[in-house]
Design an enzyme around this catalytic site. Structure first.
Site, PDB file in Angstrom:
ATOM      1  N   ASP A 183       0.862  -1.186   0.000  1.00 39.72           N
ATOM      2  CA  ASP A 183       0.000   0.000   0.000  1.00 39.72           C
ATOM      3  C   ASP A 183       0.896   1.232   0.000  1.00 39.72           C
ATOM      4  O   ASP A 183       2.072   1.144   0.338  1.00 39.72           O
ATOM      5  CB  ASP A 183      -0.829   0.031   1.295  1.00 39.72           C
ATOM      6  CG  ASP A 183      -2.018  -0.904   1.213  1.00 39.72           C
ATOM      7  OD1 ASP A 183      -2.281  -1.383   0.118  1.00 39.72           O
ATOM      8  OD2 ASP A 183      -2.652  -1.150   2.243  1.00 39.72           O
ATOM      9  N   ASP A 196      -4.673  -2.958   4.888  1.00 42.48           N
ATOM     10  CA  ASP A 196      -5.177  -2.427   6.159  1.00 42.48           C
ATOM     11  C   ASP A 196      -6.698  -2.441   6.219  1.00 42.48           C
ATOM     12  O   ASP A 196      -7.277  -2.465   7.285  1.00 42.48           O
ATOM     13  CB  ASP A 196      -4.660  -1.002   6.404  1.00 42.48           C
ATOM     14  CG  ASP A 196      -4.929  -0.080   5.220  1.00 42.48           C
ATOM     15  OD1 ASP A 196      -5.644  -0.509   4.291  1.00 42.48           O
ATOM     16  OD2 ASP A 196      -4.434   1.062   5.222  1.00 42.48           O
ATOM     17  N   ASP A 228      -9.338  -5.860   2.174  1.00 42.27           N
ATOM     18  CA  ASP A 228      -8.045  -6.430   1.791  1.00 42.27           C
ATOM     19  C   ASP A 228      -7.925  -7.878   2.227  1.00 42.27           C
ATOM     20  O   ASP A 228      -6.971  -8.559   1.851  1.00 42.27           O
ATOM     21  CB  ASP A 228      -6.891  -5.625   2.421  1.00 42.27           C
ATOM     22  CG  ASP A 228      -6.710  -4.275   1.749  1.00 42.27           C
ATOM     23  OD1 ASP A 228      -7.028  -4.179   0.556  1.00 42.27           O
ATOM     24  OD2 ASP A 228      -6.260  -3.331   2.415  1.00 42.27           O
TER      25      ASP A 228
END
Length: 1201
Positions: free
Chosen positions: A460, A790, A794
């Protein structure tokens, strides 16, 4: 009347009433709440305030725990040390040794009647034996006891470590609770009945409760019901929220009504605990019955029984372990044979697969040589005694045969690397402990090692590559672009006030700015960081967001459309002048498309045409994005009952808020802001290290493509000159899907190798990318992919990846639960440390293997050739057990605790098919073995003449130990000890002493072993078959020992390229059928596992059953949900009973139990959320089944099972 803190001690509602209340749903639940006077009344009866919560005083909380219970489920007590000793004693080779030692001990005291024909020889022999023979038997027993205690102690410390880790994971799980009007993060074990909890997207609910207020709340209750659809919750239609369920969307406030064993999840655990105990008793009883039945059956007909056993057991396997996929599709009917579940579960970790294959090969080789040794010794003895010397049988000769058996079994003990699983476990456990300090909280042990093989990391952006401390640095308001915070007086009043209100109200009320710990520290951002940036902007304008929130408390909000990955925006509706006002904020290009008006120069309202939109994107948004800023637009829309302005909507009645597309449309744009989230200073260096180490870093972000490109260049993921792909989610999908919209692997293979940045991506895109990379056949080696995540969505990508990293700070509970490792500091550089530790684990195992296999080869060949050449093993049984202890337990401790060095990141990943024992290692193993065998055989055949000592060859059994054989034993141990230093390097480095003193465990064990050897030689006497040596003889032993270091340098000089590839061992991955996940199960159900296999399987099983974190417990068997707890209890027990009964006849009980264990074990290593179902019959298992596996891994509860 008794009081607590000035209120009555008697609550207005009882524990039983609350438990019954939580067993209802929907309209039935609402009716029950109303029967108790409504939710506000229940708050009063529990002496709590819906807005301020409990007072938080210790006395009040303690009293609530006493009355309603605490939020803990008592864990199953750990195995006692004695239990572990008993388990270690079950080792087959140890049992053979124990029996042989006891027989030997018994025979040493047995005086057979004299044989007049051989009176002299045997009589003479007896005299010697009477003195010494019992010592060897006793010494072997003592050695076995030492091995058992060491094994049990290792298991004991391991279990304690894992329990400590489990409680650490649980201790870190906190929840937002309102106490005394303040929102506090409280450990979940401290939550009590009467607490008011704030719940939001991504939370894992820690207790049962009823909603007091909610916004757009959707909950995933599949862990309780088996239904994968998200359930809408609201005060007016379904206010019941249950522990162990996940909040998938929205937010709200709940009143806690049941905790711990009284919550719905707790009731199930408690019932399961009781049920499993009953089941264990039943299984024991059935095993006894089965043995009786088998004895009877064998008398009748063995063949007939074999015919019936197999189909029954195969069927029970299919019936009991029907696999349910992630969507909780009902199980296939019990009559069908269920296919192998290889596709559902993650395959075995690379290292484990290679070790399993290697252990099988070594086990077979060792067993063969051991059997050959015994056969040769026995044949030679019989030929010599009965044929050549022509003696007749005498009971004394039993002793000789037992000695030969002991030597054979000892060869097996030395040959089978039972220290291998110990080394793996120690290395992993040690690494896991140290990784905690490097901000990696490992939840699944094997993830640590898999990370060393990682070839790709999909990271990310926000919070991982950047600091996640966001600030507004540019703003565009009323056609004015400011690169500093504008003055509030310069903004037209109407626009300014609307802007402040929009930013303050249209954000989660849990997001706020807190003052720093002291004046020198910056303010703290609590909650969503993007919202905190906007609230910080409000404060920078000199306004107060708290004052706005007090005017519009959370309860007064009409409707909230919470942020999710599909909307990429958040909207809130508030009452406004008799009508309503809607505020929206979100990704600028998405919000601007929904805008029809904008405030122009000096606050004039203008139509927002397509040309203006394009110009705004080109001149404002793109330049901001190219600076690496995240752009957010804020807009609003009014719904008024009276005369409507141009940008307002006239309404006669409340709009249909469910028609989101029409409600959030024709907005008026207030501003566009650019939010900076600076790159973490340590990230560019960490990414450079990854690239050097052969790991490709890809950024997968929801931000727009320009922001993503800018950050990727700053991090070093891209260089301006690179010819790599940067795609948006839309384009990525158009490239990888065919005309029917199906994802095609061959199309993904064209995209992913060059892809470096995926912008504006959804969690589905992330999952598709990860899956495509893992399943790609574009290259010879399969990619090993690590992923960070997070958000709640996901979860699938984290589970699909080889290693899933969840964010410890910004991550939701759902993401953490799907992950393998939690990054406690959300920092990318911690991932690089995980790679280093992973490679270090792999290298530690390889070092141990290099050391152990050298000892194995030498000891086995010496025992075998000794048996053939001199009818005796130069190394006695007790001596070999001591060598086994050095090389197994002590060496695994010493070599598995080496610290990682930066050099580990200078080479490419090993890859999945690279052999475990490389050509360099095989060169070292064979080279050292040749040297050691040459020295030992020289000493054996000519050593007595060289050193001028009496020969020990051909000594009678039971005679006194000789200096000759003592020197051979001592030289062997010295060579082994010095070779342990050589084994520290496996890549052909010359300086084997490099970093020796950075590992105190290594040199302490080395010195301790050397001192023990001195004591054994000088004072071991008959017990170890040794005689004290002179200084000269010691120097010779040390000279030969240290020679291994010099020889090691010569071996290193031999070029590895010249060595044939066939000499590398442990290549590739074993076929599924060679992996035996448990000691009770063999691939062919009608065969028993072989003794050699059992030894290493048992070790691997110990390792596997100690999986960290959520998977420490056994996976539990789900039971149907039902209304009353007594009914539930009966159904649970029945489910177990039926499951057992359907496993075929009583004769199959043991086999069925073995199958059950095996399946549980193999599935425990699977990280997928598939569930094992007890075969309770199709009628008993309705679709509403309880997924206790998910519940069992929740950090807030420890299972009672």
């Amino acid at each position: 009347m008794a009081t607590v803190e000035g209120r009555p001690a008697q609550y207005g509602v009882t524990l039983r009433q609350l438990r019954e209340l939580m067993e209802t749903r929907g309209a039935e639940g609402l009716a029950k709440i109303n029967a108790l006077g409504g939710s506000q009344d229940i708050c009063k009866k529990l002496y709590t305030s819906p807005t301020d919560g409990l007072s938080g005083s210790k006395a009040d909380l303690q009293h609530r725990r006493e009355v309603f219970g605490s939020n803990l489920i008592p864990p199953k007590p750990p195995k006692t040390f004695l239990t572990l000793v008993w388990e270690a004693l079950q080792d087959v080779t140890l049992i053979i040794l124990e029996v042989a030692a006891v027989v030997s001990l018994g025979l040493s005291f047995y005086k057979p009647p004299d044989d007049p024909n051989a009176i002299d020889e045997i009589g003479h022999l007896d005299e010697d034996e009477g003195h010494y023979q019992w010592i060897e038997g006793l010494a072997i027993l003592i050695s076995v006891i030492v091995v058992v205690i060491v094994t049990a102690f290792n298991d004991y410390t391991k279990e304690r470590q894992f329990r400590g880790l489990q409680s650490r994971i649980e201790g870190e799980h906190k929840f937002a609770v309102i106490r005394g009007g303040e929102v506090n993060q409280v450990p979940i074990s401290d939550i009590v009945v009467g607490d008011i909890c704030q719940i939001k997207y991504g939370d894992l609910l820690p207790a049962d409760g009823i909603l007091l207020q909610s916004n757009d709340l959707k909950v995933d209750e599949s862990s309780l019901t088996g239904e994968s659809d998200h359930v809408k919750k609201g005060e007016s239609f379904d206010p019941m929220v249950l522990s162990g369920t996940h909040v998938m969307e929205g937010s709200g406030k709940m009143l806690v009504t049941a905790v711990g064993v009284n919550s719905q999840a707790g009731i199930i655990f408690t019932l399961l605990g009781a049920a499993v105990e009953n089941q264990d008793k039943e299984i024991k009883q059935m095993k006894k019955e089965a043995k009786k039945q088998q004895r009877k059956g064998q008398r009748k007909s063995i063949a007939g029984e074999e015919d019936t056993t197999l189909p029954a057991s195969t069927n029970s396997h299919g019936a009991n372990h029907a696999r349910i996929d992630d969507n909780h599709v009902p199980a296939p009917s019990t009559t069908e044979k269920v296919p192998q579940e290889t596709s559902h579960k993650k395959e075995k970790s690379v290292l484990q697969a290679k070790l399993t294959k290697l252990a099988i090969q070594i086990g077979y080789a060792g067993s063969t040589i051991a059997v050959l040794t015994v056969i040769i010794l026995v044949i030679q003895f019989c030929v010599k005694t009965f044929v050549i010397q022509g003696k007749s049988w005498h009971p004394t000769y039993i002793n000789n045969l037992v000695k030969h058996l002991i030597i054979g079994v000892t060869v097996l003990v030395v040959a089978v690397p039972e220290g291998l699983p110990l080394a793996v476990t120690l290395s992993l456990a040690y690494s896991v402990k140290k990784m905690m300090k490097d901000n990696n909280l490992v939840r699944h042990l094997d993830a640590c090692e898999t990370m060393g093989n990682a070839t790709a990391i999909c990271s990310d952006k926000t919070g991982t590559l950047t600091t996640n401390r966001m600030t507004v640095v540019q703003s565009y308001i009323c056609e004015k672009l400011c690169k500093v915070t504008p003055n509030f007086r310069d903004i037209p009043p109407e626009v300014g006030e609307t802007l402040v209100e929009g930013m303050s109200v249209n954000s989660a009320f849990t997001s706020r700015i807190m003052p720093g710990l002291d004046a020198t520290q910056p303010t703290m951002q609590v909650g969503n960081k993007t919202e905190c940036a906007l609230l910080g902007f409000v404060l920078a304008l000199g306004q107060s967001y708290d004052a706005v929130r007090e005017r519009h408390p959370e309860e007064s909000l009409t409707r909230v459309y919470t942020f999710n990955s599909v909307r990429k925006s958040m909207s809130t509706v508030i009452p406004y002048k008799g009508g309503y006002r809607l505020y929206t904020k979100g990704a600028s290009e998405i919000v601007l498309k929904k805008c029809a008006f904008i405030y122009g120069h000096e606050g004039r309202l203008e139509k927002f045409t397509r040309d203006m939109q394009d110009r705004l994107v080109r001149q404002v948004i793109e330049p901001m994005a190219c600076d690496g800023l995240r752009t957010i637009s804020v807009a609003f829309r009014d719904f008024v009952p009276g005369k409507a302005e141009i940008n307002q909507v006239h309404i006669d009645q409340e709009p249909n808020w469910d028609d989101e597309d029409n409600i959030v449309n024709n907005l008026t744009c207030l501003c566009v802001v650019g939010i900076e989230d600076p790159v973490r200073p340590e990230v560019p260096e960490a990414i450079r290290k990854c690239q050097k180490a052969g790991i490709t870093v890809r950024m997968v972000t929801g931000d727009n493509v320009n922001t993503a490109r800018s950050i990727a260049v700053k991090c070093g993921i891209l260089k301006p000159t690179d010819d790599f792909l940067i795609l948006e989610g839309k384009e990525f999908n158009s490239r990888i899907r065919d005309a029917n919209g199906e994802v095609q692997q061959n199309l993904i293979d064209k995209v992913w190798p060059k892809l470096r940045v995926l912008a504006r991506s959804s969690p589905t895109d992330k999952y598709t990318l990860v899956k495509g990379m893992i399943e790609s056949k574009a290259f010879d080696t399969r990619e090993v992919v690590a992923v960070t995540g997070d958000g709640t969505n996901d979860g699938p990508a984290l589970k699909k990846a080889d290693v899933g990293f969840a964010m410890g700070i910004a991550g939701t509970d759902v993401a953490k639960e799907a992950s393998d490792i939690i990054l406690t500091d959300d920092n990318f550089s911690s991932i690089v440390k995980a790679v280093m530790w992973g490679r270090n684990v792999y290298d530690s195992i390889a070092k141990f293997l290099q050391f152990q296999l050298t000892v194995n080869v030498v000891a086995v060949i010496v025992a075998f050739i000794g048996a053939c050449a001199i009818q005796d093993s130069p190394l006695k049984a007790v001596q070999m057990l001591w060598v086994n202890l050095i090389m197994d337990t002590l060496a695994s401790l010493a070599l598995a605790t080496e610290m990682p060095t930066p050099d580990l990141l200078q080479r490419k990943p090993y890859g999945r098919t690279k052999p475990l024992i490389s050509r360099t290692m095989m060169k070292n193993i064979l080279g050292q073995a040749i040297y050691q065998l040459f020295i030992i055989f020289s000493l054996l055949f000519v050593g007595d003449r060289i050193l001028n000592i009496p020969s020990g060859r051909g000594a009678a059994i039971g005679s006194e130990p000789t200096q000759h054989f003592t020197i051979i034993f001592n030289t062997f141990v010295m060579m082994t000890l010095f070779n342990e230093i050589n084994a520290r390097k496996i890549h052909g480095q010359r300086n084997v002493f490099n970093g020796l003193f950075t590992n105190p465990i290594f040199y302490s064990i080395w010195i301790g072993t050397a001192l023990s050897q001195v004591v054994i030689i000088q004072f071991g006497g008959m017990a170890f078959s040794t005689v004290g040596l002179s200084i000269d003889q010691w120097l010779w032993c040390l000279f030969f020992g240290a020679g291994t270091l010099v020889w090691g340098q010569l071996v290193t000089t031999v070029p590895t390229r010249k060595i044939p590839k066939t000499l590398s061992w442990g290549r590739g991955q074993p076929e599924p059928d060679t992996i035996q996940p448990g000691p009770d199960y063999d691939g062919d159900l009608d065969k028993k596992p072989r003794a050699g296999q059992i030894l290493w399987i048992r070790g691997l099983t110990r390792l596997q059953t100690q999986v960290i974190g959520g998977e420490l417990q056994e996976r539990l068997i789900p039971v149907p949900y039902s209304k009353t707890s007594t009914d539930q209890a009966i159904r649970v027990v029945n489910a177990f009973r039926q499951g057992l009964d359907s496993r075929g006849s009583l004769a199959d009980a043991a086999l069925a139990e073995a199958l059950r264990k095996q399946t549980a074990l193999s599935k425990r290593f699977s990280h997928s959320s598939s569930i094992d179902y007890a075969d309770a019959g199709r009628d008993a298992l309705a679709p509403h089944d309880i997924d206790v596996e998910r519940l069992s891994s929740h950090s807030h509860t420890e299972t009672a099972v």
